[in-house]
Design an enzyme around this catalytic site. Structure first.
Site, PDB file in Angstrom:
ATOM      1  CG  ASP A  16      -2.206   1.117   1.403  1.00  0.00           C
ATOM      2  OD1 ASP A  16      -2.385   1.597  -0.047  1.00  0.00           O
ATOM      3  OD2 ASP A  16      -2.707   1.263   2.250  1.00  0.00           O
ATOM      4  CB  CYS A  51      -5.215   6.941  -3.271  1.00  0.00           C
ATOM      5  SG  CYS A  51      -3.560   7.124  -2.997  1.00  0.00           S
TER       6      CYS A  51
END
EC number: 2.1.1.35
Length: 619
Positions: free
Chosen positions: A541, A569
């Site tokens: 991540d 993201c």
């Protein structure tokens, strides 16, 4: 070159003779040194070693090396002057270094448009921050799904250009894209907001979001009115902070003139817990600084704020910042050092610099989906193994795929590697490779003991992903999580969270770089887990800009990691990382290549164009 050195030396001499004049000049930083004529063929590590050799006892605070020049920041102007004397004129590899005080670091500004006499057009905060706010939520999801298709096409193009096999035609590749998952909450979901303290177009003090463009030499702040993603409590805090800043009579920091005091107000809100972080430009007076800190504590920690001003603060931090690139530093000036958030039956401690998903309700959907794609929601016997077989149907986690030329029907047979060079794992851990068996255990092994699953939580932050994934399966599956994070404070949070959630026995957290931690991974595992035989699943991540190439290379080299879940993201920014994970093996990109199996979009940011992607990669 000699003329450059003479000019630099003259400039240094003039500043040294009259330091007060230099201080008044807005374009010079007294603690930062600009070094020129560095041989362009030397790397950062080599340059740092040379720098330490030349400077000796003069310690640098920060080093920015860009090919043939560098910027060095020191603790004091005195250290900067000593460094200039040592560096200026120093001969290194047939080059003569030139050193002088650096000009003030500002953003690269383009000249304003000629004859532009039109007044600046100010968008509202609602238009700037939440451009999809006027659109029905179903329509927002449709738009993000369409954007995901475009990114998938771009990813396919890049994979094809880099000669990645088994991706099929573009229409076939797009079938790996799933329907976007909605956010449970679409308004007031932001648990963290950074508000700039500056001036609006009327030059009045304003706390809100940045408007205008640096390129047009325009920089102003717009109030956060009608921005639905900001909670009412945050709005109350911003309103009171606005009045407080005006009362102090200290000016906001000006990015162009580099004068002023107030920079940012960061608000972190988790249910009843609220943390404030005031970021400022340092004052010359320590007494004045302490006075402002005491006023802040008295104002915002007052118990009456809950009834009179509709907010409740339990933690206040102070951060001084000269340059925007400075290393974060936080000082607790009032309240508790941490705030807490609950997620999927786990409770998490959060410190000021620690990363936490900005949409807590959306994070529950995100983490649940990550767990499913990791295989941790399934029975152990059904979890992806070290073979290269096609994905199976597992409670809807991975779609059924036909056995074609792109999906091998069975794992490759073990080969006799007695004469072969060391395995790729040898670059990570030579001892493991030396002890490794000649064949790879398969899922049909008759071993009476389950080898277990090792979850590598890379960029783990406060440990949220690993602990949420393991919380409800630690007693039914043999699984162990190793979390890796560079921010030391976040690692301490993760350790405390594991202790509080009673998961110390199945979670371990390490502060450091992933590529370095991988090399000693076998020493981090408890009895019963082995990198050679256990199933290894990675979760990566990274920050919005993507992951450093060294981490990507380390993931490829860890041959026992057969599945990697990449969370992004910013899908467009992730393309380069994904391509490097999937590109054919080469001298630089060693280790078997991964393949994109599934892409699951999740809407973590309603009312904006942003979304999260979960990319499942297998090999």
């Amino acid at each position: 070159m000699s003329e450059t050195i003479e000019n630099a030396a003259q400039e240094v001499a003039e500043i040294a003779e009259n330091p007060t004049e230099a201080k008044e000049e807005p374009g010079i930083d007294l603690d930062r040194v600009h070094i020129q004529n560095i041989p362009s063929f030397i790397g950062f590590k080599q340059f740092k070693k040379v720098l330490e050799k030349i400077l000796g006892d003069v310690k640098s605070k920060k080093v920015r090396h860009m090919s043939d020049y560098a910027y060095i920041t020191f603790d004091t102007p005195e250290d900067a002057q000593k460094a200039i004397q040592l560096l200026n004129g120093y001969e290194y590899k047939n080059s003569v270094l030139a050193a002088h005080l650096a000009t003030t670091e500002v953003k690269n500004l383009r000249a304003p448009t000629k004859n532009n006499t039109e007044p600046a057009v100010q968008k509202t905060a609602r238009e700037s921050v939440t451009p999809l706010a006027e659109m029905e939520y179903e329509k927002q999801l449709e738009l993000k799904q369409q954007n995901s298709v475009k990114v998938m096409n771009k990813l396919h193009e890049q994979l094809q250009r880099n000669k990645v096999e088994k991706i099929g035609k573009q229409t076939e590749f797009r079938k790996r894209l799933q329907q976007i998952l909605p956010s449970p909450k679409t308004t007031g979901y932001r648990n963290k907001c950074e508000f700039t303290i500056g001036h609006d177009l009327n030059t009045d003090i304003c706390i809100g979001f940045v408007g205008g463009r640096f390129a047009e030499n325009r920089h102003f702040v717009i109030p956060p009115l009608n921005v639905d993603i900001v909670s009412p409590q945050m709005m109350s805090i911003v309103g009171d902070a606005h009045e407080f800043v005006k009362e102090t009579e200290l000016a906001p920091f000006d990015e162009f003139e580099r004068k002023g005091f107030w920079r940012l107000l960061t608000v972190r809100e988790f249910g009843g817990d609220v943390m404030l972080i005031f970021t400022v430009f340092p004052l010359d007076s320590a007494e004045k600084t302490e006075e402002v800190q005491k006023k802040i504590a008295k104002r915002f920690m007052d118990f009456e704020t809950f009834t009179s001003k509709k907010y409740r603060v339990c933690s206040i931090y102070w951060q001084e910042m000269v340059h925007i690139s400075d290393t974060p530093n936080f000082k607790l000036i009032a309240g508790t050092p941490y705030i807490y958030e609950s997620l999927l039956d786990c409770r998490f401690r959060v410190s000021p610099p620690a990363f936490f998903q900005t949409n807590s309700q959306g994070a529950s959907v995100l983490y649940s989906t990550i767990g499913e794609l990791c295989g941790l929601a399934e029975k152990v016997s059904e979890v992806v193994t070290a073979s290269a077989e096609a994905p199976k149907d597992t409670e809807g986690v991975v779609e059924k795929m036909e056995v074609t030329s792109e999906t091998p029907a069975e794992a490759p047979a073990p080969v006799d590697d007695s004469d072969a060079p060391p395995t790729k794992m040898a670059r990570i851990d030579p001892e493991v490779a030396a002890e490794a068996p000649t064949t790879t255990p398969s899922k049909t092994s008759t071993s009476p003991e389950d080898p277990g699953t090792i979850l590598l939580d890379i960029c783990c932050g406060t440990g949220t992903i690993g602990q949420c994934l393991l919380k409800n399966i630690e007693n039914t599956q043999k699984v162990f999580c190793v979390g890796i994070e560079m921010i030391t404070e976040a690692v301490e949070d993760a350790k405390q969270n594991a202790k509080q959630n009673k998961m110390e026995k199945c979670c371990k957290y390490i502060a450091g770089k992933a590529e370095d931690t991988f090399r000693s991974m076998k020493y981090q595992l408890p009895a019963g887990f082995d990198l050679r035989t256990s199933r290894v699943v990675g979760v990566l991540d990274p920050p919005r800009a993507g992951m450093h190439e060294k981490v990507i290379l380390a993931c490829r080299e860890m041959s026992t990691m057969r599945r990697l879940i990449f969370v992004s993201c910013e899908p467009n920014a992730a393309i380069n990382n994904i391509v490097n994970l999937c590109r054919p093996e080469s001298r630089k990109y060693s280790g078997d290549a991964f393949s994109v199996t599934r892409v699951q979009p999740v809407d973590m940011f309603p009312q904006t164009n942003h979304m999260e992607w979960i990319i499942q990669l297998d090999r």
